[in-house]
Design an enzyme around this catalytic site. Sequence first.
Site, PDB file in Angstrom:
ATOM      1  N   CYS A 396       1.038  -1.127  -0.207  1.00 17.69           N
ATOM      2  CA  CYS A 396      -0.460  -0.012  -0.317  1.00 17.69           C
ATOM      3  C   CYS A 396       0.811   1.316   0.096  1.00 17.69           C
ATOM      4  O   CYS A 396       0.683   2.195  -0.368  1.00 17.69           O
ATOM      5  CB  CYS A 396      -0.949  -0.116   1.316  1.00 17.69           C
ATOM      6  N   ASP A 427     -14.738   0.670   0.187  1.00 21.26           N
ATOM      7  CA  ASP A 427     -13.995   0.701  -1.556  1.00 21.26           C
ATOM      8  C   ASP A 427     -14.604  -0.482  -1.775  1.00 21.26           C
ATOM      9  O   ASP A 427     -14.561  -0.559  -2.975  1.00 21.26           O
ATOM     10  CB  ASP A 427     -12.996  -0.048  -0.207  1.00 21.26           C
ATOM     11  N   ASP A 443      -8.480  -4.968  -5.814  1.00 19.99           N
ATOM     12  CA  ASP A 443      -6.937  -4.587  -4.765  1.00 19.99           C
ATOM     13  C   ASP A 443      -6.180  -5.065  -5.518  1.00 19.99           C
ATOM     14  O   ASP A 443      -6.543  -6.541  -5.691  1.00 19.99           O
ATOM     15  CB  ASP A 443      -7.420  -4.717  -3.482  1.00 19.99           C
ATOM     16  N   GLY A 516      -8.503 -15.859 -13.311  1.00 19.42           N
ATOM     17  CA  GLY A 516      -8.254 -14.815 -13.338  1.00 19.42           C
ATOM     18  C   GLY A 516      -7.587 -14.188 -14.627  1.00 19.42           C
ATOM     19  O   GLY A 516      -7.971 -14.852 -16.024  1.00 19.42           O
TER      20      GLY A 516
END
Length: 717
Positions: A396, A427, A443, A516
């Site tokens: 982050c 979020d 994220d 994914g």
Amino acid sequence: MTPLIPLTRDLVLIGGGHAHALLLRRWGMNPLPGVRLTLIDPGPLTAYSGMLPGFVAGHYDAATPQIDLVRLARFAGARLILGRASHLDPVAGEVTVGDRRVGFDAASLDIGVTSEMPGLPGFAEHGVPAKPLGRLARDWAVFRAGEGPARVAVIGGGVAGAELVMAAAHGLRHREARVTLIEKDRVLGAVSDSARALVLERMERLGIEVIEGAGVARVAADRVTLDDGRKVVSDFSIGAAGARPQGWLAQSGLVLTEGFVEIGPTLQSSAPQVFATGDCAHMEFDPRPKAGVYAVRQAPVLFDNLRAALSGGRMRDYRPQKDYLKLVSLGGKSAMAEKWGRAVAHPALWLWKDRIDRRFMQKLSDLPEMGNARLPDPVAEGVREALGDKPMCGGCGAKVGRGALREALAGLPAQSRADVVALPGDDAGLIVTGGARQVISTDHLRAMVEDPDLMTRIAAIHALGDIWAMAARPQAATVSLILPRMSAEMQRRTMAEIMRAAREVLDAAGAHLLGGHSSLGSELTVGFTVTGLCEREPVTLGGARPGAALILTKPIGSGTIMAAEMARSAPGPVVARAWEAMVQPQGRASEILAGAQAMTDVTGFGLAGHLSGICEASGCGAELRVAEVPLMEGALELAEAGTRSTLFADNMAGAGAVVIGAGGARTDLMFDPQTAGGLLAAVDAADAERLLAELRAAGYPAALVGQMVEEPGLRLV
């Protein structure tokens, strides 16, 4: 522009022994492009055997004999896997660590030896092995600091046992000590007669009882029972006898000699791609006793030959010396030197030994600054300012600042779908379909650790934080990956590690991994899109009322610690414990806090920034009691030394109207960006103590850190 060199070969170092530590230093100064280097070791520190007797005697503090593998790995650009190897398959090119398999094109073993002592009745429960060294270093520090009579027994009368028993007698002279050396044969039977006589005379002067020709039958908490029935009182029993190879090597398929890996002059085993060094290796071509001096002198040959094996170069032979100078500590600041059968003792020899040992440790701790790539000249205005004077943080700490993000989001048109609910400041978004409430969030993180398995676990816990913060149950996830440019085989290995880690975290959270997307780029980036189901209305940022208590479920400080780790200024154990905190899931905490008035996960904008978000969405203010906010071990010391994440300044500016009472490093940590941080919940004050007790019982280091108040804004008190 210089082309990005793809990764094509995996080199795995198994064990953080002396030769591998020296190799890491050399690799950092002269890496082989295209090689991904991996170090596997059970802990972030490894003890240097040469200084351990000095630590036991009290000449050194606990940190002095410890080699920091986290710093060395960062310097070498290596990924560090904290775990114990349990199997090696040379044919498949894999080493097993726990339930994980790590692939290699070349591997090297430097795992030292273990002790036969655990097979002795009672030793596993009440004894401390001299090797591996880590446990002895930890447990002795506690024992030596105690009070009252001290009773110690050292089992094994070789050189290592003799050094330890003399060190123990000297180190415990401030207590009423009774120290005993037990040897089943002849004490110091492998040294010259003159050296043996000198050491025995020193033991007598130190008041050490020497028992020869007696085996040990059993070890208890307060005594050692000998084969003949005699009992030796002991509250701290050290096993320095019966050194043996690691048992798992027997299943490796490598040719062994009495359990030790047989190696040739190039340090290669019977499997040419597997090398071995140090005490775990047997030099079949020129047998020598086990001694650290050989591992140290093998290091440069190992470095050259591993590079040759991975680049098609020519290897060279290692030629061991016929004899070497043995420096043996004699308890106090005196030492004995022995070579070619002659021995002499003098305090000056201890000073010489101390100088040699400190020089060795300095080589592994004072690592040179290799410098960054030079910028071309000229460059556009602002390039140097944008780069700054330190590398960009990962996790982050690499997020876009809150101010820039707010401006971008403010320009978006209002949503128009009735089944999609935007939650201001949150979020995650809410999708309502057929009465079912589903939250969704995404994220991704720029890698802050080299190990893709650990980075995936951190990223998955981090992404799930948005679901847990809304008191939702994780449902499904997709993964988004950018891998560094690498060969097809290394892609296969890396993807297998990442997907396995992702499955483990998501399965434990109750979410199904659907699949994914992946691509190749300049560095590792791991992200997840996650969904969750709400049995009732989700907990959002809005809803906190004045008087509510604030509960935080995890300590903060990860941004500062990771920034320090990148700069090689964070102690290895501090980094390892930060990793452990980051991968702690928050699912059970979310269930406990499901009735909160408002909740968020503490991530990139720091504790102060995320609490400001609750204040804004709830239309009230908050008081954050800075002194009661739990901090990760080492974070405050690093902050006091001036370490700050690259996002720190943006977080200070983006937190809004914050009134700061007393400043300082602890207050600055309230703006530290967190990765995979804890939950921050505003709860009814009457329920706070009960919820806190439940969280702690569930294993969370939770704390009450403040309260909501009427007056808008955030005050740090």
